[in-house]
Structures are given as structure tokens and as C-alpha cells.
Motif scaffolding. Sequence first.
Motif, PDB file in Angstrom:
ATOM      1  N   ALA A 199       0.875  -0.975   0.083  1.00  8.93           N
ATOM      2  CA  ALA A 199       0.139  -0.011  -0.081  1.00  8.93           C
ATOM      3  C   ALA A 199       0.894   1.190  -0.130  1.00  8.93           C
ATOM      4  O   ALA A 199       0.623   2.217  -0.702  1.00  8.93           O
ATOM      5  CB  ALA A 199      -1.037  -0.113   1.503  1.00  8.93           C
ATOM      6  N   GLN A 200       2.031   1.174   0.943  1.00  5.10           N
ATOM      7  CA  GLN A 200       2.736   2.460   0.582  1.00  5.10           C
ATOM      8  C   GLN A 200       3.600   2.607  -0.328  1.00  5.10           C
ATOM      9  O   GLN A 200       3.571   3.865  -0.821  1.00  5.10           O
ATOM     10  CB  GLN A 200       3.688   2.241   2.022  1.00  5.10           C
ATOM     11  N   VAL A 201       3.870   1.742  -1.246  1.00  7.48           N
ATOM     12  CA  VAL A 201       4.576   1.746  -2.399  1.00  7.48           C
ATOM     13  C   VAL A 201       3.569   2.339  -3.491  1.00  7.48           C
ATOM     14  O   VAL A 201       3.838   3.279  -4.261  1.00  7.48           O
ATOM     15  CB  VAL A 201       4.992   0.528  -2.939  1.00  7.48           C
ATOM     16  N   HIS A 202       2.088   1.938  -3.391  1.00 13.20           N
ATOM     17  CA  HIS A 202       1.179   2.560  -4.284  1.00 13.20           C
ATOM     18  C   HIS A 202       1.099   4.291  -3.929  1.00 13.20           C
ATOM     19  O   HIS A 202       0.988   4.740  -4.596  1.00 13.20           O
ATOM     20  CB  HIS A 202      -0.104   1.963  -3.978  1.00 13.20           C
ATOM     21  N   ALA A 203       0.947   4.457  -2.490  1.00 11.27           N
ATOM     22  CA  ALA A 203       0.738   5.658  -2.333  1.00 11.27           C
ATOM     23  C   ALA A 203       2.126   6.825  -2.864  1.00 11.27           C
ATOM     24  O   ALA A 203       1.944   7.593  -3.511  1.00 11.27           O
ATOM     25  CB  ALA A 203       0.726   5.941  -0.771  1.00 11.27           C
ATOM     26  N   SER A 204       3.270   5.987  -2.519  1.00  7.97           N
ATOM     27  CA  SER A 204       4.426   7.224  -2.842  1.00  7.97           C
ATOM     28  C   SER A 204       4.722   7.177  -4.242  1.00  7.97           C
ATOM     29  O   SER A 204       5.068   8.178  -4.808  1.00  7.97           O
ATOM     30  CB  SER A 204       5.566   6.659  -1.990  1.00  7.97           C
ATOM     31  N   SER A 205       4.574   5.937  -5.042  1.00  9.73           N
ATOM     32  CA  SER A 205       4.767   6.070  -6.580  1.00  9.73           C
ATOM     33  C   SER A 205       3.636   6.938  -7.112  1.00  9.73           C
ATOM     34  O   SER A 205       3.890   7.566  -8.201  1.00  9.73           O
ATOM     35  CB  SER A 205       4.595   4.721  -7.215  1.00  9.73           C
ATOM     36  N   PRO A 207      -6.262   7.294  -4.082  1.00  9.08           N
ATOM     37  CA  PRO A 207      -6.819   6.998  -2.758  1.00  9.08           C
ATOM     38  C   PRO A 207      -7.374   5.443  -2.646  1.00  9.08           C
ATOM     39  O   PRO A 207      -7.335   4.940  -2.017  1.00  9.08           O
ATOM     40  CB  PRO A 207      -7.849   7.972  -2.547  1.00  9.08           C
ATOM     41  N   ARG A 208      -8.055   5.057  -3.752  1.00  9.56           N
ATOM     42  CA  ARG A 208      -8.701   3.888  -4.014  1.00  9.56           C
ATOM     43  C   ARG A 208      -7.702   2.599  -3.807  1.00  9.56           C
ATOM     44  O   ARG A 208      -7.566   1.623  -3.282  1.00  9.56           O
ATOM     45  CB  ARG A 208      -9.659   3.892  -5.088  1.00  9.56           C
ATOM     46  N   ASP A 247      -1.739   9.330   4.424  1.00 10.99           N
ATOM     47  CA  ASP A 247      -1.173   8.991   5.434  1.00 10.99           C
ATOM     48  C   ASP A 247       0.566   9.296   4.970  1.00 10.99           C
ATOM     49  O   ASP A 247       1.460   8.862   5.590  1.00 10.99           O
ATOM     50  CB  ASP A 247      -1.258   7.393   5.834  1.00 10.99           C
ATOM     51  N   VAL A 248       0.594  10.535   4.352  1.00 11.95           N
ATOM     52  CA  VAL A 248       2.146  10.943   3.919  1.00 11.95           C
ATOM     53  C   VAL A 248       2.550  11.721   5.330  1.00 11.95           C
ATOM     54  O   VAL A 248       2.053  12.144   6.229  1.00 11.95           O
ATOM     55  CB  VAL A 248       2.017  11.999   2.843  1.00 11.95           C
ATOM     56  N   PRO A 249       3.820  11.561   5.567  1.00 13.52           N
ATOM     57  CA  PRO A 249       4.310  12.067   6.957  1.00 13.52           C
ATOM     58  C   PRO A 249       3.868  13.591   6.752  1.00 13.52           C
ATOM     59  O   PRO A 249       3.914  14.152   5.714  1.00 13.52           O
ATOM     60  CB  PRO A 249       5.814  12.064   6.636  1.00 13.52           C
ATOM     61  N   ASN A 250       4.010  14.256   7.912  1.00  8.31           N
ATOM     62  CA  ASN A 250       3.332  15.558   8.155  1.00  8.31           C
ATOM     63  C   ASN A 250       4.543  16.542   7.929  1.00  8.31           C
ATOM     64  O   ASN A 250       5.347  16.939   8.768  1.00  8.31           O
ATOM     65  CB  ASN A 250       2.946  15.970   9.448  1.00  8.31           C
ATOM     66  N   GLY A 251       5.059  16.747   6.384  1.00 13.05           N
ATOM     67  CA  GLY A 251       6.150  17.886   6.281  1.00 13.05           C
ATOM     68  C   GLY A 251       7.373  17.241   6.616  1.00 13.05           C
ATOM     69  O   GLY A 251       7.474  15.889   6.925  1.00 13.05           O
ATOM     70  N   LEU A 252       8.226  18.200   6.322  1.00 12.83           N
ATOM     71  CA  LEU A 252       9.826  17.694   6.556  1.00 12.83           C
ATOM     72  C   LEU A 252      10.219  17.240   8.007  1.00 12.83           C
ATOM     73  O   LEU A 252      10.941  16.380   8.123  1.00 12.83           O
ATOM     74  CB  LEU A 252      10.583  18.841   5.953  1.00 12.83           C
TER      75      LEU A 252
END
Length: 482
Positions: free
Chosen positions: A247-253, A309-310, A429-434
Motif C-alpha cells: 500500500a505504501q508503495v502505491h501511495a508514494s509512487s 486513494p482507492r 498518510d504521508v508524513p506531516n511535512g519535512l
Amino acid sequence: MAAAAARSKVVSTLRQLQAGAGSCPCHSHAHSHTPTASSFSSLLKYGRQYASGNESTDYAFEMAASNIRFGPGVTREIGMDLNNIKAKKVAVYTDSNIAKLHPLKAVIESLEQNKVNYVVYDTVRVEPTDTSFKSAIEFARQHNPDAFVAVGGGSVMDTCKAASLYSSHPEADFLDFVNAPIGKGLPIRKALKPLIAVPTTAGTGSETTGTAIFDYEPLHTKTGIAHRALKPYLGIVDPDNTRSMPAQVHASSGLDVLCHALESYTALPYNERSPRPADPILRPAYQGSNPISDVWSLHALRMVVKYLPRAYKDPEDLEAQQQMLLASTFAGIGFGNAGVHLCHGLSYPISGLNKNYHHPGYKVDHALVPHGVSVSLTSPSVFRFTAASCPDRHIDAAAAFGADPAHIKPTTAGDVLAEKLTAFLEELDVPNGLKGLGFDSSMIPQLVEGALPQERVTRLAPTRAPAAEQLAKIFENSMTNY
């Protein structure tokens, strides 16, 4: 009379097409800056003016992309493709994770069924460096293949491009083709061996582009090589190859696709970019926004908003995964011909300076900020900053997120787009900024120092290359996003 009737029918059809040109689904509301039939006349006029030598900016744009084959299970055809181009020895590049999964197994099975001679390099580094590029180049020089296959994400495809390039230029120094000012940025004048790219992530679009990105370790920043000659001969875009993505690879890519689309759509127009090349081979692949790239970029953006998102939330949503793979390819065609700007330029030192952060979902043995995460974290601040230069395009982008363009003023376009982007990042659910990666304000001077050499992309911002103080402000505003 029959001939006259036929001509009349053709003329009628052309008129209908011309009348419908302004209602392209990618550019259908009143705020769009995409050229209409009348503004194409203006473009032609400007082209004649530039060609006459009265201006230093460019007057033309080029459209280049790899051949693309899309379809579930299409990987099985790769052995036939290599026989069709009469490949005698093929170098297959992948990483240690993909080496254990379906995509590489499908490629190898096809090669063996079609009696293709091959060697495998399976130690490509995720987020490659100059050192890992050199290792892959040495493998190619040792084996001297006459064709290449890349099976993996952007790291694998970019590494394979570099291996192909330098194996065809054994006399070249590594920095000869690396983008200026870090390298010499020399044009590629030799024909390269054919490369077939088999993407396993829905993000980089590298199967369509002539770019290869890596971390340049001496400066702790990313740079790359960019030239149309690096484009793969064929991209095999097979939805079966992305089903194993966490899932996290789906999101980041997918976030990489998002920024490719946004940045290329808002990039400096091609006819405002300078200098005008003295020779067509010197015209950069990243040439600025143009009427063709606009179509691909804006459509890809809408697809990302709808499907990412899906794809992230439901690993069984095969439609969303398939559409994100298409969106990645579409955005690759867009940014591969227009370019990206500040999100990417600022992402390179974010990745290069990271020492401890390791993003979940990635099975690597080193600290890692995935490229899609690093480009997205500054996006709200970037588009607040760039909106004043082309507010209508930022309104278009906000509308892709569902904002009503009729209620967005040019002066608020950046704020509205930034708010939509912030909510989108939080949903994924991306990290909250730098700060979510471990950075703090004390590191801003180092981040700025790493961003300043990225002129190849930062100069394509609609504001043109920002000053150090402006970059520092964007980094500061990106420490937290929500």
C-alpha cells in the motif's frame, strides 16, 4: 458531383472537429490557458518571430515518447519482441526484491520460451547513486549486450538507461552526460542499444522518458541525465506487474505521478524558455509546457485524484491499480516533453540529506525517502509560491481536485490548490511535512544549497529559478503541512 459531395462531407467533418476543439474534456472551463484554435495562430506568429532571430527564447517544441504496449499479461510477448529486433544477447536489469516476484519470472519465462540469450543484473539499488550506476555500467561493459531489458520501478529503469548509455560510450567520463552544472550535460550523439522497459510500479513514467535520476553522493543531492536518446524502445505496461505493490508503495509512487502532472502543467511555457538552441540536438527534453503535454498532464492529474486513494486503501481494487498505471504513463508523456520544476528540484536534497528515515513498505537496507514522498512534501508550499505567475493553470489544477473554478479568484488560486493538496496528502498518510522525516529549520541552509544546482528543473518554474531566499521560505513552510 460525387467528388464534390465527398469534399463537402470532409469539409463539414473538419468544421465539426474544429468547433469541438474548445470543449476538450481536459480543458473545458473558462480558466484554461490551453491554446484554442485562435491562439494557435498566435503561436505560429510567435514562432515566425522567434525564427527570424528577433528573440532569444525558443520558438518550437518537440513531442517524443516511447512506444507503449498496455494490457494484462502482455509481458509474455517480450521474448518475441527481442527476437523481432534480432537481439543476440540481452542484459536484464532488476532489483533484489523484484527478482523474487512475478514480473521478473514472467520476463524470464518469455525469454526462455523464445530462446533469447540473456544475463541478469539483479542488484539495482532502490534510489540509485552514482556508485550504483557505475556498478551497473561495468556489468554492461563486461557483457556487451546488444539489447537491454529493465524490470522494476523508476530506479531500475533509470539504472538500465545509464548502463545502456555508458556501455555505448566506453570512452566517456561519468560526468560527461550528467546535467549541468554538476556535470557537463553533453548531448548524446551515438545511437544506443534498444531498451525495453517493464514497469512494476505506477509512478515514475520512466518507461516513456529520456531521463535517469540518481543521488550524486559527493554533493548529497540528486541529479540526472536527460536526453531523448535515453527513451526506451518500448514500454511494456502490464497491470499484472503492479499487483504485488504494498500500500505504501502505491501511495508514494502515485504521488510522483501527481507531481509530474502538476509541475508539467504549470511549467514555464516552451516559448518563454531560453536560450533558443543553436542546433535541434541541443533542445532539452524538458522544454516547458506546451499544447500537447498539457493534454496528457491534466488528464493524468484527474486520474490520480480519482484513483490513487482507492488503490492505496484497497489492495483488491484492480480497476484503480490499472488506472494508476495508465496515469503514470500518461503523466510520463506529459512531463517527459514539458519537464518538472520546483517540487522535483527541492526533493533532491531532501532525499540526499536523509540519514535515518526509512519509509514503511520498502524492503531495503538503507535509509530511504521514496521519491514520490520527497516531491510531494513541498507541493503545498510550492504551488502557493508559483500561483501568481499563472493563476489560471492553478485554478485548473484545483478544479481537478473538485474545487469550483467559478468561486476561485486568481489571487486565491494558490491557497485553494495548496489546501486541496494538503488534504490529499493527509488522506494517504504521508508524513506531516519535512519534520516527519526528521528535518528541522536548522537544516534549511543545507537543503537550499542542495536545491540551487538543480537549474535544469528549477528554471522551468513559471516564476523561473527562485532565489535562495525564496527556496528557504518554501522549505520553512514545508516543515509541517497539516
